[in-house]
Design a protein around this motif. Structure first.
Motif, PDB file in Angstrom:
ATOM      1  N   LEU A  82       0.818  -1.214   0.000  1.00  0.00           N
ATOM      2  CA  LEU A  82       0.000   0.000   0.000  1.00  0.00           C
ATOM      3  C   LEU A  82       0.854   1.267   0.000  1.00  0.00           C
ATOM      4  N   THR A  83       2.074   1.171   0.531  1.00  0.00           N
ATOM      5  CA  THR A  83       2.985   2.318   0.453  1.00  0.00           C
ATOM      6  C   THR A  83       3.304   2.584  -1.024  1.00  0.00           C
ATOM      7  N   GLY A  84       3.456   1.509  -1.786  1.00  0.00           N
ATOM      8  CA  GLY A  84       3.670   1.649  -3.238  1.00  0.00           C
ATOM      9  C   GLY A  84       2.469   2.307  -3.903  1.00  0.00           C
ATOM     10  N   PHE A 102      -0.934  12.691  -8.561  1.00  0.00           N
ATOM     11  CA  PHE A 102      -1.295  14.028  -8.064  1.00  0.00           C
ATOM     12  C   PHE A 102      -0.337  15.064  -8.661  1.00  0.00           C
ATOM     13  N   ALA A 103       0.956  14.714  -8.656  1.00  0.00           N
ATOM     14  CA  ALA A 103       1.962  15.647  -9.186  1.00  0.00           C
ATOM     15  C   ALA A 103       1.757  15.879 -10.683  1.00  0.00           C
ATOM     16  N   ARG A 104       1.252  14.848 -11.381  1.00  0.00           N
ATOM     17  CA  ARG A 104       1.006  14.995 -12.836  1.00  0.00           C
ATOM     18  C   ARG A 104      -0.352  15.620 -13.131  1.00  0.00           C
ATOM     19  N   MET A 161      -6.645  12.404  -3.433  1.00  0.00           N
ATOM     20  CA  MET A 161      -5.484  12.055  -2.611  1.00  0.00           C
ATOM     21  C   MET A 161      -5.932  11.876  -1.154  1.00  0.00           C
ATOM     22  N   MET A 162      -6.871  12.733  -0.731  1.00  0.00           N
ATOM     23  CA  MET A 162      -7.383  12.619   0.644  1.00  0.00           C
ATOM     24  C   MET A 162      -8.122  11.295   0.835  1.00  0.00           C
ATOM     25  N   MET A 163      -8.951  10.943  -0.148  1.00  0.00           N
ATOM     26  CA  MET A 163      -9.730   9.704  -0.023  1.00  0.00           C
ATOM     27  C   MET A 163      -8.824   8.474   0.022  1.00  0.00           C
ATOM     28  N   LYS A 217       6.451  20.532  12.101  1.00  0.00           N
ATOM     29  CA  LYS A 217       5.620  21.718  11.894  1.00  0.00           C
ATOM     30  C   LYS A 217       5.244  21.932  10.418  1.00  0.00           C
ATOM     31  N   GLY A 218       4.011  22.283  10.184  1.00  0.00           N
ATOM     32  CA  GLY A 218       3.550  22.588   8.831  1.00  0.00           C
ATOM     33  C   GLY A 218       3.199  21.368   8.004  1.00  0.00           C
ATOM     34  N   ASP A 219       3.385  20.199   8.591  1.00  0.00           N
ATOM     35  CA  ASP A 219       3.193  18.948   7.839  1.00  0.00           C
ATOM     36  C   ASP A 219       2.077  18.122   8.474  1.00  0.00           C
ATOM     37  N   LEU A 220       1.071  17.793   7.648  1.00  0.00           N
ATOM     38  CA  LEU A 220      -0.094  17.079   8.189  1.00  0.00           C
ATOM     39  C   LEU A 220      -0.096  15.595   7.822  1.00  0.00           C
ATOM     40  N   HIS A 221       0.973  15.130   7.186  1.00  0.00           N
ATOM     41  CA  HIS A 221       1.026  13.719   6.781  1.00  0.00           C
ATOM     42  C   HIS A 221       1.326  12.848   8.001  1.00  0.00           C
ATOM     43  N   GLU A 222       0.451  11.878   8.228  1.00  0.00           N
ATOM     44  CA  GLU A 222       0.609  11.098   9.471  1.00  0.00           C
ATOM     45  C   GLU A 222       0.603   9.588   9.267  1.00  0.00           C
ATOM     46  N   ILE A 223       0.296   9.140   8.058  1.00  0.00           N
ATOM     47  CA  ILE A 223       0.113   7.690   7.876  1.00  0.00           C
ATOM     48  C   ILE A 223       1.411   6.941   8.159  1.00  0.00           C
ATOM     49  N   GLY A 224       2.503   7.410   7.536  1.00  0.00           N
ATOM     50  CA  GLY A 224       3.798   6.752   7.750  1.00  0.00           C
ATOM     51  C   GLY A 224       4.230   6.832   9.201  1.00  0.00           C
ATOM     52  N   LYS A 225       4.073   8.014   9.790  1.00  0.00           N
ATOM     53  CA  LYS A 225       4.451   8.201  11.207  1.00  0.00           C
ATOM     54  C   LYS A 225       3.653   7.247  12.107  1.00  0.00           C
ATOM     55  N   MET A 230       7.403  16.386   3.312  1.00  0.00           N
ATOM     56  CA  MET A 230       7.502  17.386   2.250  1.00  0.00           C
ATOM     57  C   MET A 230       8.863  18.070   2.294  1.00  0.00           C
ATOM     58  N   THR A 231       9.378  18.351   1.108  1.00  0.00           N
ATOM     59  CA  THR A 231      10.674  19.044   1.039  1.00  0.00           C
ATOM     60  C   THR A 231      10.587  20.386   1.783  1.00  0.00           C
ATOM     61  N   THR A 232       9.400  20.969   1.780  1.00  0.00           N
ATOM     62  CA  THR A 232       9.220  22.280   2.427  1.00  0.00           C
ATOM     63  C   THR A 232       9.238  22.194   3.957  1.00  0.00           C
ATOM     64  N   THR A 233       8.990  21.005   4.507  1.00  0.00           N
ATOM     65  CA  THR A 233       8.969  20.903   5.978  1.00  0.00           C
ATOM     66  C   THR A 233      10.220  20.207   6.539  1.00  0.00           C
ATOM     67  N   ILE A 288      18.610  11.402  17.871  1.00  0.00           N
ATOM     68  CA  ILE A 288      17.615  11.949  16.945  1.00  0.00           C
ATOM     69  C   ILE A 288      17.499  11.038  15.730  1.00  0.00           C
ATOM     70  N   VAL A 289      16.270  10.598  15.460  1.00  0.00           N
ATOM     71  CA  VAL A 289      16.028   9.796  14.264  1.00  0.00           C
ATOM     72  C   VAL A 289      15.058  10.545  13.359  1.00  0.00           C
ATOM     73  N   ILE A 290      15.400  10.555  12.074  1.00  0.00           N
ATOM     74  CA  ILE A 290      14.498  11.211  11.115  1.00  0.00           C
ATOM     75  C   ILE A 290      14.057  10.219  10.042  1.00  0.00           C
ATOM     76  N   GLY A 291      12.923  10.532   9.410  1.00  0.00           N
ATOM     77  CA  GLY A 291      12.432   9.695   8.324  1.00  0.00           C
ATOM     78  C   GLY A 291      11.334  10.414   7.570  1.00  0.00           C
ATOM     79  N   GLY A 292      10.790   9.733   6.579  1.00  0.00           N
ATOM     80  CA  GLY A 292       9.767  10.321   5.713  1.00  0.00           C
ATOM     81  C   GLY A 292      10.257  10.281   4.283  1.00  0.00           C
ATOM     82  N   TYR A 339      18.965   7.802  10.213  1.00  0.00           N
ATOM     83  CA  TYR A 339      17.925   7.905   9.189  1.00  0.00           C
ATOM     84  C   TYR A 339      17.281   6.535   9.084  1.00  0.00           C
ATOM     85  N   ALA A 340      15.966   6.487   9.258  1.00  0.00           N
ATOM     86  CA  ALA A 340      15.260   5.204   9.107  1.00  0.00           C
ATOM     87  C   ALA A 340      14.437   5.257   7.825  1.00  0.00           C
ATOM     88  N   PRO A 341      14.779   4.428   6.840  1.00  0.00           N
ATOM     89  CA  PRO A 341      14.099   4.530   5.546  1.00  0.00           C
ATOM     90  C   PRO A 341      12.641   4.072   5.578  1.00  0.00           C
TER      91      PRO A 341
END
Ligand code: B1M
Length: 210
Positions: free
Chosen positions: A39-41, A50-52, A60-62, A96-104, A148-151, A173-177, A193-195
Motif C-alpha cells: 500500500l505504500t507503493g 497528483f503531481a502529474r 489524494m485525501m480519499m 511543523k507545517g506537515d499534516l502527513h501522518e500515515i507513515g508516522k 515534504m521538502t518544504t517541511t 535523533i532519528v528522522i524519516g519520511g 535515518y530510518a528509511p
C-alpha cells in the motif's frame, strides 16, 4: 487476488471496500507488513498521479483515508505480543507545517511492536514542543517525520534548538519520511535515518546500544 483488489480499492479511495478486503486478508493469514509495503507503493503512485495533475486533492485525501482505515485493521496484528520489557522511550511526531501522518503512525506501531514506549505528538508539531515533550516524557529518542521538502528544515530546527539549549547530547535523533535521505540526516546532524517503519526498531536498537 484479494491483495490486488485491496490495492485497487485504496487507490480508488473506497474506504468500505478497503476495510472489508483488509479484514479478509489478515483473517486469512496475510502478512500485515507485506500489505503495508504494497500500500505504500500505492500511495507513491497516488502522489505521482497528483503531481502529474491526473488526480486532485480530494482523491489524494480519499486514498489517504482508505489507507488509514487499513492501518487500523492491521494494528492489532502488528502489535500482537508487544508486551515485553521497554527498550527505550521515543518521542515521535510529524514536524511543523506537515499534516502527513500515515507513515508516522505506522512507525509508531512498529516501534511499539518492537518494545519501545512511544509518545505521539501527532502532526504539525512545533520544534520547541518536541523538546519540551521529550523532557517531560523522559525520552531517549526524538523521532521526527517529514513528508515534504518544504517541511524537512524543521527536522534540522529541532537539532539546532537542542544545540542552542546545550541539550543535544541528551537525545538520539532519528528522522524519516519519503523525501528524507541518509545524506540529509548527516547534513543536519541527526543520529539516524530510518528509511521505513519495518527497519526502524532494529536500527534504533543498534543506535541505543552505542
Ligand atoms: Co500529500 N503530498 N499533500 N497528502 N501526500 C505528498 C507528500 C507529495 C509527495 C505528493 C506529490 O505531490 N507527489 C507532495 C509533497 C511534495 C513536496 O515534497 N513538497 C504532497 C503535497 C504537495 C501535499 C499538499 C501540499 C497538497 C495540497 O494541499 N495542495 C498537502 C499538504 C498538507 C500539509 O501537510 N500541510 C497534502 C495533503 C495530503 C493529504 C491530507 C490529502 C494526505 C495525507 C493524509 C494523512 O496523512 N492523514 C496526503 C497524502 C496521502 C500524500 C501521499 C500521496 C502519500 C503519503 C503517505 O501516506 N504514504 C504523498 C506521496 C508520497 O509520499 N509518495 C503526498 C504512505 C506512507 C506509509 O509512507 O509516509 O513515506 P510514508 O512513510 C514511510 C517512510 O517514509 C517511513 O516509514 C513509513 C512506512 O514505511 N517514515 C519514517 C515516515 N516517517 C518516518 C519517521 C521515522 C522513520 C521512518 O522516524 C522518525
Amino acid at each position: 487476488m484479494a491483495f490486488e483488489e485491496l490495492c485497487n480499492a485504496v487507490e480508488a479511495g473506497d474506504r468500505d471496500k478497503s476495510k472489508s478486503l483488509a479484514q479478509k486478508l489478515v483473517e486469512g493469514g496475510g502478512d500485515p507488513l507485506a500489505i503495508i509495503e504494497a500500500l505504500t507503493g500505492v500511495m507513491d503512485r497516488i502522489g505521482e498521479r497528483f503531481a502529474r495533475l491526473e488526480i486532485f486533492l480530494p482523491e489524494m485525501m480519499m486514498a489517504g483515508e482508505a489507507m488509514s482505515v487499513v492501518v487500523k485493521i492491521l494494528t492489532p496484528h502488528l502489535k500482537a505480543g508487544s508486551t515485553g520489557q521497554s527498550r527505550g522511550k521515543v518521542l515521535l511526531g510529524t514536524v511543523k507545517g506537515d499534516l502527513h501522518e500515515i507513515g508516522k503512525n505506522i512507525v509508531k506501531l512498529m516501534l511499539e511492536a518492537g518494545f519501545y514506549e512511544v509518545k505521539d505528538l501527532g502532526v504539525d508539531a512545533d520544534p520547541v514542543n518536541f523538546i519540551k515533550e521529550a523532557e517531560e516524557f523522559g525520552a531517549d529518542v526524538i523521532g521526527a517525520s517529514s513528508l515534504m521538502t518544504t517541511t524537512m528544515p524543521h527536522q534540522k530546527e529541532i537539532i539546532d534548538i537542542l544545540k542552542d539549549q546545550g541539550k543535544r547530547d541528551r537525545y538520539k535523533i532519528v528522522i524519516g519520511g519519503a523525501p528524507t535521505t541518509v545524506e540529509w540526516a548527516e547534513e543536519i546532524g541527526a543520529d539516524l535515518y530510518a528509511p521505513d517503519a519495518g527497519s526502524a526498531p532494529r536500527l534504533l536498537g543498534g543506535l541505543l546500544k552505542k
